[in-house]
Design a protein around this motif. Structure first.
Motif, PDB file in Angstrom:
ATOM      1  N   LEU A  18       0.829  -1.208   0.000  1.00  0.00           N
ATOM      2  CA  LEU A  18       0.000   0.000   0.000  1.00  0.00           C
ATOM      3  C   LEU A  18       0.867   1.264   0.000  1.00  0.00           C
ATOM      4  O   LEU A  18       0.382   2.354   0.311  1.00  0.00           O
ATOM      5  CB  LEU A  18      -0.920   0.008   1.220  1.00  0.00           C
ATOM      6  CG  LEU A  18      -2.049  -1.034   1.194  1.00  0.00           C
ATOM      7  CD1 LEU A  18      -2.800  -1.038   2.511  1.00  0.00           C
ATOM      8  CD2 LEU A  18      -3.006  -0.765   0.033  1.00  0.00           C
ATOM      9  N   SER A  19       2.139   1.118  -0.337  1.00  0.00           N
ATOM     10  CA  SER A  19       3.026   2.285  -0.397  1.00  0.00           C
ATOM     11  C   SER A  19       2.490   3.315  -1.389  1.00  0.00           C
ATOM     12  O   SER A  19       2.025   2.977  -2.486  1.00  0.00           O
ATOM     13  CB  SER A  19       4.432   1.863  -0.827  1.00  0.00           C
ATOM     14  OG  SER A  19       5.059   1.085   0.159  1.00  0.00           O
ATOM     15  N   LEU A  20       2.577   4.568  -0.996  1.00  0.00           N
ATOM     16  CA  LEU A  20       2.196   5.668  -1.873  1.00  0.00           C
ATOM     17  C   LEU A  20       3.261   5.828  -2.959  1.00  0.00           C
ATOM     18  O   LEU A  20       4.442   6.007  -2.657  1.00  0.00           O
ATOM     19  CB  LEU A  20       2.067   6.958  -1.065  1.00  0.00           C
ATOM     20  CG  LEU A  20       1.726   8.236  -1.832  1.00  0.00           C
ATOM     21  CD1 LEU A  20       0.406   8.104  -2.574  1.00  0.00           C
ATOM     22  CD2 LEU A  20       1.679   9.428  -0.879  1.00  0.00           C
ATOM     23  N   VAL A  21       2.840   5.731  -4.209  1.00  0.00           N
ATOM     24  CA  VAL A  21       3.740   5.858  -5.350  1.00  0.00           C
ATOM     25  C   VAL A  21       3.504   7.210  -6.000  1.00  0.00           C
ATOM     26  O   VAL A  21       2.371   7.549  -6.353  1.00  0.00           O
ATOM     27  CB  VAL A  21       3.522   4.725  -6.370  1.00  0.00           C
ATOM     28  CG1 VAL A  21       4.461   4.884  -7.563  1.00  0.00           C
ATOM     29  CG2 VAL A  21       3.729   3.372  -5.701  1.00  0.00           C
ATOM     30  N   LEU A  22       4.582   7.990  -6.137  1.00  0.00           N
ATOM     31  CA  LEU A  22       4.506   9.325  -6.712  1.00  0.00           C
ATOM     32  C   LEU A  22       5.462   9.441  -7.889  1.00  0.00           C
ATOM     33  O   LEU A  22       6.514   8.791  -7.912  1.00  0.00           O
ATOM     34  CB  LEU A  22       4.904  10.391  -5.687  1.00  0.00           C
ATOM     35  CG  LEU A  22       4.006  10.691  -4.499  1.00  0.00           C
ATOM     36  CD1 LEU A  22       4.675  11.732  -3.621  1.00  0.00           C
ATOM     37  CD2 LEU A  22       2.647  11.190  -4.954  1.00  0.00           C
ATOM     38  N   ARG A  23       5.103  10.301  -8.821  1.00  0.00           N
ATOM     39  CA  ARG A  23       6.065  10.741  -9.842  1.00  0.00           C
ATOM     40  C   ARG A  23       6.256  12.243  -9.674  1.00  0.00           C
ATOM     41  O   ARG A  23       5.302  13.012  -9.725  1.00  0.00           O
ATOM     42  CB  ARG A  23       5.596  10.414 -11.253  1.00  0.00           C
ATOM     43  CG  ARG A  23       6.620  10.875 -12.305  1.00  0.00           C
ATOM     44  CD  ARG A  23       6.333  10.305 -13.684  1.00  0.00           C
ATOM     45  NE  ARG A  23       4.939  10.501 -14.042  1.00  0.00           N
ATOM     46  CZ  ARG A  23       4.248   9.655 -14.801  1.00  0.00           C
ATOM     47  NH1 ARG A  23       4.826   8.565 -15.269  1.00  0.00           N
ATOM     48  NH2 ARG A  23       2.984   9.889 -15.091  1.00  0.00           N
ATOM     49  N   ALA A  24       7.499  12.630  -9.411  1.00  0.00           N
ATOM     50  CA  ALA A  24       7.846  14.045  -9.254  1.00  0.00           C
ATOM     51  C   ALA A  24       8.488  14.533 -10.549  1.00  0.00           C
ATOM     52  O   ALA A  24       9.314  13.828 -11.144  1.00  0.00           O
ATOM     53  CB  ALA A  24       8.800  14.236  -8.088  1.00  0.00           C
ATOM     54  N   VAL A  30      11.054  11.772 -11.665  1.00  0.00           N
ATOM     55  CA  VAL A  30      11.575  10.853 -10.659  1.00  0.00           C
ATOM     56  C   VAL A  30      10.417  10.031 -10.136  1.00  0.00           C
ATOM     57  O   VAL A  30       9.418  10.578  -9.653  1.00  0.00           O
ATOM     58  CB  VAL A  30      12.255  11.612  -9.500  1.00  0.00           C
ATOM     59  CG1 VAL A  30      12.829  10.622  -8.487  1.00  0.00           C
ATOM     60  CG2 VAL A  30      13.345  12.537 -10.028  1.00  0.00           C
ATOM     61  N   LEU A  31      10.530   8.692 -10.225  1.00  0.00           N
ATOM     62  CA  LEU A  31       9.488   7.801  -9.729  1.00  0.00           C
ATOM     63  C   LEU A  31       9.852   7.355  -8.327  1.00  0.00           C
ATOM     64  O   LEU A  31      10.909   6.754  -8.092  1.00  0.00           O
ATOM     65  CB  LEU A  31       9.346   6.587 -10.651  1.00  0.00           C
ATOM     66  CG  LEU A  31       8.151   5.669 -10.357  1.00  0.00           C
ATOM     67  CD1 LEU A  31       6.836   6.417 -10.588  1.00  0.00           C
ATOM     68  CD2 LEU A  31       8.223   4.409 -11.223  1.00  0.00           C
ATOM     69  N   ASP A  88       0.856   4.966 -16.400  1.00  0.00           N
ATOM     70  CA  ASP A  88       2.105   5.439 -16.993  1.00  0.00           C
ATOM     71  C   ASP A  88       3.167   5.548 -15.895  1.00  0.00           C
ATOM     72  O   ASP A  88       3.049   6.356 -14.977  1.00  0.00           O
ATOM     73  CB  ASP A  88       1.886   6.800 -17.649  1.00  0.00           C
ATOM     74  CG  ASP A  88       3.171   7.372 -18.244  1.00  0.00           C
ATOM     75  OD1 ASP A  88       4.151   6.602 -18.407  1.00  0.00           O
ATOM     76  OD2 ASP A  88       3.204   8.578 -18.542  1.00  0.00           O
ATOM     77  N   LEU A  89       4.203   4.725 -15.986  1.00  0.00           N
ATOM     78  CA  LEU A  89       5.254   4.700 -14.970  1.00  0.00           C
ATOM     79  C   LEU A  89       6.573   5.283 -15.461  1.00  0.00           C
ATOM     80  O   LEU A  89       7.575   5.216 -14.742  1.00  0.00           O
ATOM     81  CB  LEU A  89       5.497   3.249 -14.521  1.00  0.00           C
ATOM     82  CG  LEU A  89       4.316   2.530 -13.867  1.00  0.00           C
ATOM     83  CD1 LEU A  89       4.640   1.046 -13.683  1.00  0.00           C
ATOM     84  CD2 LEU A  89       3.981   3.159 -12.532  1.00  0.00           C
ATOM     85  N   THR A  90       6.597   5.852 -16.645  1.00  0.00           N
ATOM     86  CA  THR A  90       7.859   6.286 -17.234  1.00  0.00           C
ATOM     87  C   THR A  90       8.498   7.401 -16.409  1.00  0.00           C
ATOM     88  O   THR A  90       7.828   8.275 -15.866  1.00  0.00           O
ATOM     89  CB  THR A  90       7.656   6.783 -18.677  1.00  0.00           C
ATOM     90  OG1 THR A  90       6.661   7.809 -18.677  1.00  0.00           O
ATOM     91  CG2 THR A  90       7.225   5.644 -19.576  1.00  0.00           C
TER      92      THR A  90
END
Length: 628
Positions: free
Chosen positions: A399-405, A412-413, A432-434
């Protein structure tokens, strides 16, 4: 104990009275504090010091010291491998054998008696124990002597007043409170000295550990003392050199240390077995993603980067290696929001988090997929977790919060501690995880999905991991998956900074902080609780990112030296310019080499999963599962 008893050595007083008073003080100390192992050890060493001071013959204490050591070892054989016991014995021997003569020599040269005593005790104990400390911890402190001198006047008043307050408290609470208030002032002074000494940049330096380190430092100290005694004319020169280093060299070093790197996008802090990533968003301002296991270590990283304001703090999940240092990040800084993903309704850690956030005057917010935040020059987009997965008993890592900055075009993922199942589910969802840079999930655990890492298309992988951890992080299997990326690890590289903007960026490493590593808690402890703080620095080392040459033209880095630090350089592309970022120290130490323009993977499809190489790959996968 010795510092408390030393003032009893009043000249002209009856030594027997001194011995009785000191003995009663030692007995009262043991009764009050309770006879634990460390208390008994201190009491025995204090008794030996009393014998020497009361008899006026330092040599009389040597048999007593030897007998005490033998008896203690017979009663508790484990003391033979107790570093604290070794240091206590060595310090006591130095105080009773060396300090009296040194004190007399200083008085003969006009030094006031109390100052001479304090100098003699601190110098004797410090010099004799320095090789042992170096052998045990791998550090040498250059601020311990002045810190001890400043602290010495407060030790006796704090101890005596505190003891009297404890004895009076059952009989006369009022006078006991008054004594406690008085004792608080010298205690505050001791705390202040300890905090300021620990915060001195370059206050400690790394040193070889074990027997070689102890012998080397002993030889250096002995050679220096012999030279100063053999050639008195060297003493003014040595004093002038010391003054020059303190007055000129030290400030110059702080002004040219080259950290933080200009235009920093993200810094992976070296905080042991945990995560703490800082994204500077303006002068004195940053976003913090996770706070590591230790308050002082994350506070030190933020201080090194000059961060005073945290408009946004993101906690990927509430495990101790990600939130244990939260109070260190929040205290003394202006804080806006503290964000988490959706937490399970049974997560018992939520009240403690809310209390810490409220104490900092911040607001707790929940980010859901699709939510966005803009802070200064950086934008943040939440990609996971799906709130529907936050069911009672849900796995916190997944359940980790995943962010793209995104900052200046660089992406930065940030992935928390995702496991392979959650990673595969995220890939299957079509999100989209790029990114250009990926923070590798779960400190490099073998519980990883190759498709997830390939879907990021990242060029650089950051692994926030503790040195010598017992979890096997990063696992060989995981490192095989990262074969197409440039990998940076905090256990080897120290603080790692990505700097620049899209098309023109690089990576700089600050270098291993040996003093921090030596005094921080062991990795297993850091996983579950805070460690011990030390703030020092190691100069930055530069690394060039590789340019894409013709197919098949990738080759290993050429490793050279720049000052003390290793510098790795990769070949540049022939088809595109490759301007360098401004480097601190004019290219000698620190800085970041540029990433060639056009290297980014933005807009490209997901990279194919890495090939697994037969039996060798299967062996590595099996080992990785066992380690992770």
């Amino acid at each position: 104990m010795a510092l408390v008893l030393w003032p009893l050595r009043a000249r002209g007083a009856d030594r027997r009275v001194q011995a009785v008073v000191g003995g009663l003080a030692v007995i009262g100390f043991v009764v009050l504090v309770r006879p634990g192992a460390s208390v008994l050890r201190a009491a025995v060493m204090g008794g030996v010091a009393l014998l020497a001071l009361a008899s006026g013959r330092a040599r009389a204490a040597v048999p007593a010291l030897a007998a005490s050591v033998v008896v203690l070892l017979l009663l508790a054989p484990t003391l033979a491998v107790d570093g604290g016991f070794v240091l206590s014995v060595a310090a006591t021997a130095a105080i009773v054998l060396l300090a009296p003569g040194w004190s007399r020599a200083l008085r003969h040269r006009g030094t006031p008696g109390p100052v001479a005593d304090a100098l003699a005790v601190s110098a004797a104990a410090g010099l004799v124990t320095a090789p042992l400390i170096a052998a045990l911890s791998g550090v040498v402190s250059i601020v311990s002597l002045p810190a001890n001198l400043l602290a010495a006047p407060a030790v006796a008043p704090a101890t005596v007043l505190g003891l009297l307050a404890a004895l009076l408290s059952p009989l006369a609470p009022g006078p006991a409170d008054a004594l406690t208030w008085l004792a608080g002032w010298p205690v505050r002074w001791l705390v202040l000295i300890a905090e300021r000494a620990a915060a001195v940049p370059d206050g400690v330096t790394g040193w070889p550990t074990g027997l070689p380190g102890a012998l080397l430092l002993t030889a250096v100290l002995a050679a220096g003392a012999w030279a100063l005694l053999r050639w008195p004319r060297l003493r003014p020169l040595a004093l002038a050199a010391l003054v020059g280093i303190v007055a000129v060299g030290w400030p110059l070093r702080q002004a040219t240390r080259g950290w933080p790197v200009p235009d920093t996008v993200v810094v992976a802090c070296d905080i042991g077995q945990g995560d703490a990533l800082v994204l500077p968003t303006g002068p004195g301002e940053a976003v913090l993603v996770d706070a590591g296991p230790d308050p002082a270590l994350v506070d030190g990283c933020l201080d090194r980067l000059g961060v005073d304001r945290l408009p946004l703090v993101v906690l990927s999940h509430l495990d101790a290696d990600h939130v244990g240092g939260l109070t260190g990040a929040l205290t003394g800084r202006e804080v806006g929001e503290v964000a988490t993903g959706t937490l399970t309704p049974t997560d018992e850690r939520r009240p403690a988090l809310d209390a810490a956030v409220a104490a900092a005057g911040a607001e707790h917010v929940v980010l859901r997929p699709g939510d966005r935040r803009t802070v200064g020059t950086a934008g943040f987009e939440a990609l996971a977790p799906d709130p529907a997965l936050a069911v009672p008993g849900g796995e916190p890592n997944d359940l980790s919060l995943v962010l793209r900055a995104t900052q200046r075009g660089l992406r930065v993922l940030l992935t928390g501690d995702l496991g392979a199942e959650a990673e595969a589910r995220l890939v299957a969802s079509g999100v989209d995880l790029t990114a250009d840079v990926v923070k590798v999930p779960h400190h490099g655990s073998a519980d990883a999905d190759p498709g997830f890492l390939s879907a990021t298309g990242a060029v650089v992988a950051l692994i926030s991991v503790g040195a010598d951890n017992t979890y096997g992080h990063p696992a060989d299997r995981l490192l095989d998956m990262l074969a197409g990326m440039r990998v940076y690890r905090t256990d080897r590289d120290g603080d790692v900074a990505v700097s620049g903007s899209a098309g023109d960026w690089g990576v700089a490493v600050r270098g291993r902080d040996e003093a921090l590593r030596a005094t921080a808690a062991p990795p297993d402890t850091q996983e579950h609780g805070p460690g011990v703080p030390v703030r020092t620095h190691a100069a930055a080392a530069a690394t060039r990112l590789p340019a894409r040459a013709a197919p098949g033209r990738w080759r290993a880095p050429v490793v050279g030296r720049s000052g003390r630090h290793r510098v790795a350089a990769w070949p540049r592309a022939r088809t595109a310019p490759c301007p360098d970022l401004p480097a601190p120290h004019r290219g000698r130490r620190g800085g970041a080499a540029a990433r060639p323009r056009g290297l980014g993977r933005a807009g490209r499809g997901a990279r194919a999963p890495p090939r697994q190489r037969g039996a060798r790959a299967r062996r590595r996968r099996a080992a990785g599962r066992a380690a992770g």
